[in-house]
Write a protein that holds these residues in place. Structure first.
Motif, short mmCIF file in Angstrom:
data_model
loop_
_atom_site.label_atom_id
_atom_site.label_comp_id
_atom_site.label_asym_id
_atom_site.label_seq_id
_atom_site.Cartn_x
_atom_site.Cartn_y
_atom_site.Cartn_z
N MET A 1 0.86 -1.20 0.00
CA MET A 1 0.00 0.00 0.00
C MET A 1 0.89 1.24 0.00
N THR A 2 0.36 2.32 -0.57
CA THR A 2 1.06 3.60 -0.49
C THR A 2 0.58 4.33 0.76
N GLN A 3 1.28 5.41 1.11
CA GLN A 3 0.86 6.19 2.26
C GLN A 3 -0.55 6.74 2.05
N ALA A 4 -0.82 7.20 0.84
CA ALA A 4 -2.15 7.76 0.54
C ALA A 4 -3.24 6.70 0.68
N GLU A 5 -2.94 5.46 0.25
CA GLU A 5 -3.92 4.38 0.38
C GLU A 5 -4.17 4.04 1.84
N VAL A 6 -3.12 4.03 2.65
CA VAL A 6 -3.27 3.75 4.09
C VAL A 6 -4.13 4.82 4.74
N ILE A 7 -3.87 6.06 4.42
CA ILE A 7 -4.64 7.17 4.99
C ILE A 7 -6.11 7.05 4.62
N LYS A 8 -6.37 6.71 3.37
CA LYS A 8 -7.76 6.58 2.90
C LYS A 8 -8.45 5.34 3.47
N GLU A 9 -7.77 4.19 3.42
CA GLU A 9 -8.36 2.92 3.85
C GLU A 9 -8.64 2.88 5.35
N TYR A 10 -7.69 3.35 6.15
CA TYR A 10 -7.80 3.20 7.60
C TYR A 10 -8.15 4.49 8.34
N SER A 11 -8.35 5.57 7.61
CA SER A 11 -8.72 6.87 8.20
C SER A 11 -7.71 7.32 9.25
N ILE A 12 -6.45 7.13 8.95
CA ILE A 12 -5.39 7.58 9.84
C ILE A 12 -4.96 8.97 9.39
N PRO A 13 -4.90 9.92 10.30
CA PRO A 13 -4.47 11.26 9.91
C PRO A 13 -3.06 11.24 9.30
N LYS A 14 -2.88 12.07 8.29
CA LYS A 14 -1.60 12.13 7.58
C LYS A 14 -0.45 12.44 8.53
N SER A 15 -0.67 13.38 9.45
CA SER A 15 0.39 13.76 10.40
C SER A 15 0.75 12.59 11.33
N THR A 16 -0.23 11.80 11.71
CA THR A 16 0.03 10.65 12.57
C THR A 16 0.88 9.62 11.84
N LEU A 17 0.52 9.33 10.60
CA LEU A 17 1.27 8.36 9.81
C LEU A 17 2.71 8.83 9.61
N HIS A 18 2.89 10.10 9.31
CA HIS A 18 4.24 10.64 9.11
C HIS A 18 5.06 10.57 10.40
N ARG A 19 4.41 10.79 11.54
CA ARG A 19 5.10 10.68 12.83
C ARG A 19 5.58 9.26 13.07
N TRP A 20 4.75 8.27 12.73
CA TRP A 20 5.14 6.87 12.87
C TRP A 20 6.35 6.56 11.99
N ILE A 21 6.30 7.05 10.76
CA ILE A 21 7.40 6.78 9.82
C ILE A 21 8.69 7.41 10.31
N LEU A 22 8.62 8.63 10.82
CA LEU A 22 9.82 9.29 11.35
C LEU A 22 10.39 8.57 12.57
N LYS A 23 9.52 8.09 13.45
CA LYS A 23 9.98 7.38 14.64
C LYS A 23 10.63 6.06 14.28
N LYS A 24 10.13 5.41 13.25
CA LYS A 24 10.68 4.11 12.84
C LYS A 24 12.05 4.28 12.17
#
Length: 139
Positions: A115-138
């Motif tokens: 999945m792309t980041q955009a697909e994850v945001i759309k499919e799971y309704s995760i805020p873009k900023s939250t997803l980016h925070r997870w990616i930065l922490k990882k």
């Protein structure tokens, strides 16, 4: 692990095999016979009392599978204007509680190219900023 379709019996059987727990011990702990245990393995759902006992026996929170499903697949709740929040005593489900397993699951899907980041945001309704925070922490 795929949280969309949960066949709890398969997960229980898999955990029993991994932990190498004898059928005799399971029957004694649950107070049931071998036929009952086999039916649980084949069952897509289990009574919550029995599932709690399996969780204790196998030292694994099987309820977390259902919580993960709700976090990933439940639609966001619409605000209800008729409900008086001050006097409402019913529990509220908060969709913004993400377990580490959920974060890992989602990040794994992105890293694998499933999945792309955009697909994850759309499919799971995760805020873009939250997803980016997870990616930065990882990273």
């Amino acid at each position: 692990m795929l949280y969309k379709n949960i066949h709890i019996g398969k997960y229980i059987k898999e955990m029993v095999v991994n932990k190498e727990i004898s059928l005799e011990r399971i029957c004694n702990f649950l107070g049931k016979d071998e036929d009952f245990v086999e039916k649980v393995y084949e069952s897509p759902s289990v009574d919550t009392d029995i599932l709690l006992r399996w969780s204790k026996l196998l030292e694994f929170d099987f309820f977390r599978l259902y919580t993960s499903h709700l976090i990933l697949y439940a639609p966001p709740s619409a605000p209800n204007k008729k409900t008086d929040k001050k006097n409402d005593t019913t529990p509220r489900f908060r969709k913004n509680i993400y377990t580490q397993e959920i974060k890992d699951f989602i990040l794994e899907r992105i890293e694998s190219g499933e999945m792309t980041q955009a697909e994850v945001i759309k499919e799971y309704s995760i805020p873009k900023s939250t997803l980016h925070r997870w990616i930065l922490k990882k990273s």
